[in-house]
Write an enzyme that holds these catalytic residues in place. Structure first.
Site, short mmCIF file in Angstrom:
data_model
loop_
_atom_site.label_atom_id
_atom_site.label_comp_id
_atom_site.label_asym_id
_atom_site.label_seq_id
_atom_site.Cartn_x
_atom_site.Cartn_y
_atom_site.Cartn_z
N ASP A 157 -8.60 6.96 9.39
CA ASP A 157 -7.83 7.05 8.14
C ASP A 157 -7.36 5.66 7.75
OD1 ASP A 157 -8.04 9.87 8.03
OD2 ASP A 157 -6.41 10.04 9.50
N LEU A 158 -7.96 5.09 6.74
CA LEU A 158 -7.75 3.69 6.38
C LEU A 158 -6.27 3.37 6.18
CD1 LEU A 158 -9.04 0.96 5.67
CD2 LEU A 158 -9.17 1.75 3.29
N ASP A 159 -5.77 2.40 6.94
CA ASP A 159 -4.40 1.90 6.83
C ASP A 159 -3.35 2.99 7.04
OD1 ASP A 159 -5.14 -0.76 6.36
OD2 ASP A 159 -5.41 -0.38 4.22
N GLU A 160 -3.70 4.04 7.74
CA GLU A 160 -2.76 5.13 7.98
C GLU A 160 -2.60 5.45 9.46
OE1 GLU A 160 -3.54 8.56 5.61
OE2 GLU A 160 -3.70 7.43 3.73
N LEU B 43 0.84 -1.19 0.00
CA LEU B 43 0.00 0.00 0.00
C LEU B 43 0.88 1.25 0.00
CD1 LEU B 43 -2.67 -1.10 2.64
CD2 LEU B 43 -2.99 -0.93 0.18
#
EC number: 3.5.1.10
Length: 290
Positions: free
Chosen positions: A232-235, A202
Site C-alpha cells: 500500500d503505497l506510502d501507507e 500526502l
C-alpha cells in the site's frame, strides 16, 4: 553519545505475544538463570488487541553464556507462552543498503551519522537508479550499484536488488528519497526491514513540486513521515513523524530547505530505532520503545 555495547556481553531481547499472567516473571527468571543483568526494560500492554510487547537490554556476567546458548535456552520459554521473539548481540551493527535517486540530503545525513558512530549501522552498499551520488559513495568507501529502472526493465532491476540484499546479508533497506515505486512482490519480500521517508503533504499534494503546491495553499506546517514499506503505497506502519512551523514569509525554495531538514531527521531516528530493535510491529501499527 552513549557508549557502545560490549560485543558478546550485551544483548537485546524483543518479544510480543498474547497478554497473559507471568510473562515478566518468565523473562526475568530466564535472565536470572543465565547471569543476566537488566540494563533497560520497556513493556507495553495493548489492551485493545490483547497483546503484550517487551524490549529488554541486558548484559551477562558468565563468560560461557553466548548468544547461541541464550537463543537455544529461551526457545522453550517462548513456546510455552506463544511468544514471537528476537534475541541478538546489542553491539552488532545493522547491515544496511541505502537507496537514493536525485535528492541526496537523507543519504548524506545517514552517511555522516554512521561515520561519527551516531548510528549503529554498516552501510554495505548504496543503490541508485542514477549516478549522481556515485562520487559520494566512493568518498565513504562504500560500493555503489547503479541499477537503472524503466517500465521495461523494472522486474530485472528488482531481481538484481533482491540478489544484492541476499548476497550481502542485508538486515535493512532504507529508501532515502528513492523515487521508484517497489512492486508488491518486492515489498512483501522486504516486509519489516525496508523504511521509506516522504513529506507530510500526502495525500493532499501529490506528484511534482509538492512544496510549491503547499506554498500556494499557505500551509503552516511542514513535516515528514518515516514508515515501513508495504504494497500500500506510502501507507505502511508509521515509525516516526515530525513537523516544523512555517509562515507566509518563506518562499517555495525555503519550504523545500525546511522540508529536507525534517525529512533527514525523521529518517535518521527511524533508522536508529530499527537498528537498536526498538520497533515492534503490531498489525498496521508500530510499538516504538524510544
Amino acid at each position: 553519545m552513549s557508549p557502545r555495547p560490549d560485543p558478546g556481553r550485551e544483548f537485546v531481547l524483543t518479544l510480543s505475544c498474547p497478554d497473559q499472567a507471568g510473562l515478566v516473571h518468565a523473562v526475568s527468571g530466564f535472565l536470572l538463570d543465565h547471569s543476566g543483568n537488566i540494563l533497560e526494560s520497556q513493556q507495553f500492554d495493548d489492551r485493545l488487541q490483547g497483546r503484550f510487547f517487551m524490549r529488554v537490554h541486558f548484559d551477562v556476567s558468565d563468560p560461557e553464556t553466548s548468544l547461541e546458548r541464550l537463543r537455544t535456552d529461551f526457545a522453550p520459554v517462548a513456546e510455552a507462552y506463544r511468544i514471537d521473539w528476537r534475541l541478538w548481540d546489542a553491539a552488532a551493527p545493522t547491515r544496511t543498503v541505502i537507496m537514493v535517486s536525485k535528492y541526496g540530503h537523507c543519504l548524506n545525513d545517514l552517511l555522516f551519522r554512521e561515520s561519527t558512530g551516531a548510528l549503529n549501522i554498516e552501510v554495505a552498499a548504496i543503490v541508485s537508479n542514477h549516478r549522481d551520488f556515485e562520487p559520494l559513495a566512493h568518498s565513504h568507501g562504500i560500493p555503489f550499484h547503479h541499477i537503472p529502472v524503466t517500465p521495461q526493465t523494472k522486474a530485472e532491476a528488482e531481481a538484481e536488488l533482491l540478489d544484492l540484499v541476499q548476497r550481502l546479508e542485508i538486515d535493512l533497506v532504507v529508501l532515502a528519497r528513492y523515487m521508484q515505486i517497489l512492486s508488491d512482490d518486492l515489498c512483501k519480500r522486504l516486509e519489516g526491514r525496508a523504511i521509506n521517508i516522504h513529506h507530510s503533504f500526502l495525500p493532499s499534494f501529490k506528484g511534482a513540486r509538492p512544496y510549491l503546491q503547499a506554498h500556494q495553499r499557505g500551509v503552516k506546517l511542514v513535516g515528514a513521515t518515516a514508515h515501513y514499506v508495504t504494497p500500500d503505497l506510502d501507507e505502511g506502519p508509521i515509525i516516526e513523524q515530525d513537523v516544523v512551523r512555517v509562515d507566509h514569509s518563506q518562499d517555495p525554495d525555503e519550504l523545500v530547505t525546511v522540508g529536507r531538514d525534517v525529512e533527514a531527521r525523521v529518517l535518521a531516528r527511524a533508522v536508529q530505532w530499527h537498528s537498536e530493535s526498538r520497533i515492534l510491529l503490531n498489525g498496521h501499527h508500530t510499538v516504538v520503545f524510544r
